[in-house]
Design a protein around this motif. Structure first.
Motif, PDB file in Angstrom:
ATOM      1  N   GLN A 148      95.079  67.209 -40.605  1.00 56.80           N
ATOM      2  CA  GLN A 148      95.587  65.966 -41.201  1.00 56.80           C
ATOM      3  C   GLN A 148      94.674  65.490 -42.327  1.00 56.80           C
ATOM      4  O   GLN A 148      95.156  65.037 -43.371  1.00 56.80           O
ATOM      5  CB  GLN A 148      95.718  64.878 -40.131  1.00 56.80           C
ATOM      6  CG  GLN A 148      96.865  65.112 -39.178  1.00 56.80           C
ATOM      7  CD  GLN A 148      96.947  64.053 -38.092  1.00 56.80           C
ATOM      8  OE1 GLN A 148      96.107  63.163 -38.004  1.00 56.80           O
ATOM      9  NE2 GLN A 148      97.975  64.154 -37.257  1.00 56.80           N
ATOM     10  N   LYS A 149      93.368  65.593 -42.113  1.00 55.73           N
ATOM     11  CA  LYS A 149      92.428  65.200 -43.173  1.00 55.73           C
ATOM     12  C   LYS A 149      92.601  66.082 -44.413  1.00 55.73           C
ATOM     13  O   LYS A 149      92.570  65.597 -45.545  1.00 55.73           O
ATOM     14  CB  LYS A 149      90.987  65.296 -42.666  1.00 55.73           C
ATOM     15  CG  LYS A 149      90.570  64.158 -41.774  1.00 55.73           C
ATOM     16  CD  LYS A 149      89.099  64.334 -41.380  1.00 55.73           C
ATOM     17  CE  LYS A 149      88.598  63.189 -40.558  1.00 55.73           C
ATOM     18  NZ  LYS A 149      87.179  63.351 -40.193  1.00 55.73           N
ATOM     19  N   GLN A 150      92.779  67.377 -44.193  1.00 55.79           N
ATOM     20  CA  GLN A 150      92.964  68.289 -45.322  1.00 55.79           C
ATOM     21  C   GLN A 150      94.242  67.967 -46.088  1.00 55.79           C
ATOM     22  O   GLN A 150      94.258  67.947 -47.322  1.00 55.79           O
ATOM     23  CB  GLN A 150      92.972  69.742 -44.855  1.00 55.79           C
ATOM     24  CG  GLN A 150      91.611  70.264 -44.486  1.00 55.79           C
ATOM     25  CD  GLN A 150      91.677  71.713 -44.001  1.00 55.79           C
ATOM     26  OE1 GLN A 150      92.737  72.279 -43.809  1.00 55.79           O
ATOM     27  NE2 GLN A 150      90.491  72.307 -43.815  1.00 55.79           N
ATOM     28  N   PHE A 151      95.346  67.731 -45.356  1.00 53.22           N
ATOM     29  CA  PHE A 151      96.601  67.380 -46.013  1.00 53.22           C
ATOM     30  C   PHE A 151      96.441  66.096 -46.825  1.00 53.22           C
ATOM     31  O   PHE A 151      96.921  65.991 -47.948  1.00 53.22           O
ATOM     32  CB  PHE A 151      97.738  67.210 -45.005  1.00 53.22           C
ATOM     33  CG  PHE A 151      98.230  68.501 -44.416  1.00 53.22           C
ATOM     34  CD1 PHE A 151      98.406  69.621 -45.211  1.00 53.22           C
ATOM     35  CD2 PHE A 151      98.566  68.587 -43.075  1.00 53.22           C
ATOM     36  CE1 PHE A 151      98.882  70.815 -44.674  1.00 53.22           C
ATOM     37  CE2 PHE A 151      99.036  69.773 -42.535  1.00 53.22           C
ATOM     38  CZ  PHE A 151      99.187  70.883 -43.330  1.00 53.22           C
ATOM     39  N   ALA A 152      95.776  65.110 -46.233  1.00 48.16           N
ATOM     40  CA  ALA A 152      95.595  63.832 -46.930  1.00 48.16           C
ATOM     41  C   ALA A 152      94.777  64.010 -48.198  1.00 48.16           C
ATOM     42  O   ALA A 152      95.094  63.414 -49.238  1.00 48.16           O
ATOM     43  CB  ALA A 152      94.934  62.821 -46.006  1.00 48.16           C
ATOM     44  N   SER A 153      93.732  64.844 -48.125  1.00 52.37           N
ATOM     45  CA  SER A 153      92.895  65.028 -49.318  1.00 52.37           C
ATOM     46  C   SER A 153      93.593  65.890 -50.367  1.00 52.37           C
ATOM     47  O   SER A 153      93.479  65.626 -51.562  1.00 52.37           O
ATOM     48  CB  SER A 153      91.540  65.634 -48.946  1.00 52.37           C
ATOM     49  OG  SER A 153      91.696  66.962 -48.509  1.00 52.37           O
ATOM     50  N   ILE A 154      94.348  66.900 -49.959  1.00 56.54           N
ATOM     51  CA  ILE A 154      95.034  67.780 -50.908  1.00 56.54           C
ATOM     52  C   ILE A 154      96.154  67.033 -51.611  1.00 56.54           C
ATOM     53  O   ILE A 154      96.345  67.168 -52.821  1.00 56.54           O
ATOM     54  CB  ILE A 154      95.571  69.036 -50.199  1.00 56.54           C
ATOM     55  CG1 ILE A 154      94.414  69.928 -49.771  1.00 56.54           C
ATOM     56  CG2 ILE A 154      96.542  69.796 -51.084  1.00 56.54           C
ATOM     57  CD1 ILE A 154      94.825  71.088 -48.884  1.00 56.54           C
ATOM     58  N   GLN A 205      90.754  68.614 -32.281  1.00 53.77           N
ATOM     59  CA  GLN A 205      89.870  68.762 -33.447  1.00 53.77           C
ATOM     60  C   GLN A 205      90.601  69.429 -34.611  1.00 53.77           C
ATOM     61  O   GLN A 205      90.494  68.990 -35.758  1.00 53.77           O
ATOM     62  CB  GLN A 205      88.615  69.563 -33.070  1.00 53.77           C
ATOM     63  CG  GLN A 205      87.661  68.787 -32.188  1.00 53.77           C
ATOM     64  CD  GLN A 205      86.508  69.647 -31.665  1.00 53.77           C
ATOM     65  OE1 GLN A 205      86.537  70.861 -31.773  1.00 53.77           O
ATOM     66  NE2 GLN A 205      85.511  68.998 -31.098  1.00 53.77           N
ATOM     67  N   ASN A 206      91.351  70.477 -34.329  1.00 53.91           N
ATOM     68  CA  ASN A 206      92.079  71.183 -35.388  1.00 53.91           C
ATOM     69  C   ASN A 206      93.199  70.329 -35.972  1.00 53.91           C
ATOM     70  O   ASN A 206      93.447  70.362 -37.187  1.00 53.91           O
ATOM     71  CB  ASN A 206      92.630  72.510 -34.878  1.00 53.91           C
ATOM     72  CG  ASN A 206      91.529  73.530 -34.672  1.00 53.91           C
ATOM     73  OD1 ASN A 206      90.462  73.447 -35.276  1.00 53.91           O
ATOM     74  ND2 ASN A 206      91.780  74.494 -33.802  1.00 53.91           N
ATOM     75  N   ALA A 207      93.884  69.563 -35.145  1.00 51.02           N
ATOM     76  CA  ALA A 207      94.968  68.715 -35.636  1.00 51.02           C
ATOM     77  C   ALA A 207      94.419  67.627 -36.558  1.00 51.02           C
ATOM     78  O   ALA A 207      94.987  67.373 -37.635  1.00 51.02           O
ATOM     79  CB  ALA A 207      95.725  68.098 -34.462  1.00 51.02           C
TER      80      ALA A 207
END
Length: 160
Positions: free
Chosen positions: A69-75, A63-65
Motif C-alpha cells: 500500500q505504501k508503494q502504491f501510494a508513493s508511485i 507487513q507485505n500488505a
C-alpha cells in the motif's frame, strides 16, 4: 480345550480361559494406549509448529500488505492530507487502535490463564479419578476375597 471330564473340571477350565481372555483384552488395550502415548508428543509438537507457522504467515502477510500500500501510494502520488483536522484524525485513530490492541492483548492473556487453569483442573480431576479407581479396585478385591473366604468356610462346614 475342554476334555471329557466331570463338570467340576469343565468349570475350572472355563474360568481359566475367561481369565486368559481378560488378560489378553487388558494387554491389548494397554498396548494401544502405550502406542498413543508414544505418538502424542509428536502430535502436540506438530500442532504447535503449525500454530507458530500460522502466526508468522499472518505477520508476514500484514507487513507485505502495508508495504504494498505504501508503494502504491508513493508511485501514484496519492496525496496525504496534512491539515490540522487530518493530523488530528490520524492521531486519534492511532491512539484508538493502540487501545484496542492493548485490550485484545489483555483479553487473550486472561483467556490464556483461564484455559491453563481449566486444563490443570482437568488433569487434577483425572488424578483424583485414577486414585478413586485404585481405591474401588482394592475395595472390590477385598470384598471378593472376603466372600470367597466365607463361601469356602461354608462349603467346608457342609462337607463335614
Amino acid at each position: 480345550m475342554v476334555d471329557n471330564k466331570s463338570s467340576k473340571d469343565d468349570t475350572s477350565v472355563r474360568i481359566t480361559e475367561s481369565h486368559d481372555l481378560s488378560d489378553t483384552i487388558r494387554e491389548n488395550i494397554i498396548k494401544g494406549v502405550d502406542a498413543f502415548e508414544k505418538i502424542q508428543p509428536q502430535y502436540a509438537h506438530s500442532i504447535s509448529n503449525l500454530q507458530l507457522d500460522y502466526l508468522l504467515t499472518v505477520k508476514n502477510t500484514v507487513q507485505n500488505a502495508i508495504s504494498a500500500q505504501k508503494q502504491f501510494a508513493s508511485i501514484w502520488n496519492v496525496p496525504v492530507a496534512t491539515t490540522a483536522a487530518a493530523t488530528s484524525y490520524t492521531e486519534q485513530y492511532a491512539r484508538q487502535a493502540s487501545e484496542v490492541i492493548n485490550d485484545l492483548t489483555r483479553v487473550a492473556d486472561i483467556n490464556n490463564h483461564l484455559a491453563i487453569n481449566a486444563i490443570n483442573a482437568a488433569r487434577e480431576n483425572l488424578r483424583i479419578y485414577n486414585r478413586t479407581v485404585d481405591a474401588m479396585t482394592e475395595f472390590n478385591t477385598n470384598a471378593v476375597k472376603a466372600w470367597g473366604s466365607y463361601f469356602t468356610t461354608q462349603q467346608q462346614v457342609f462337607k463335614q
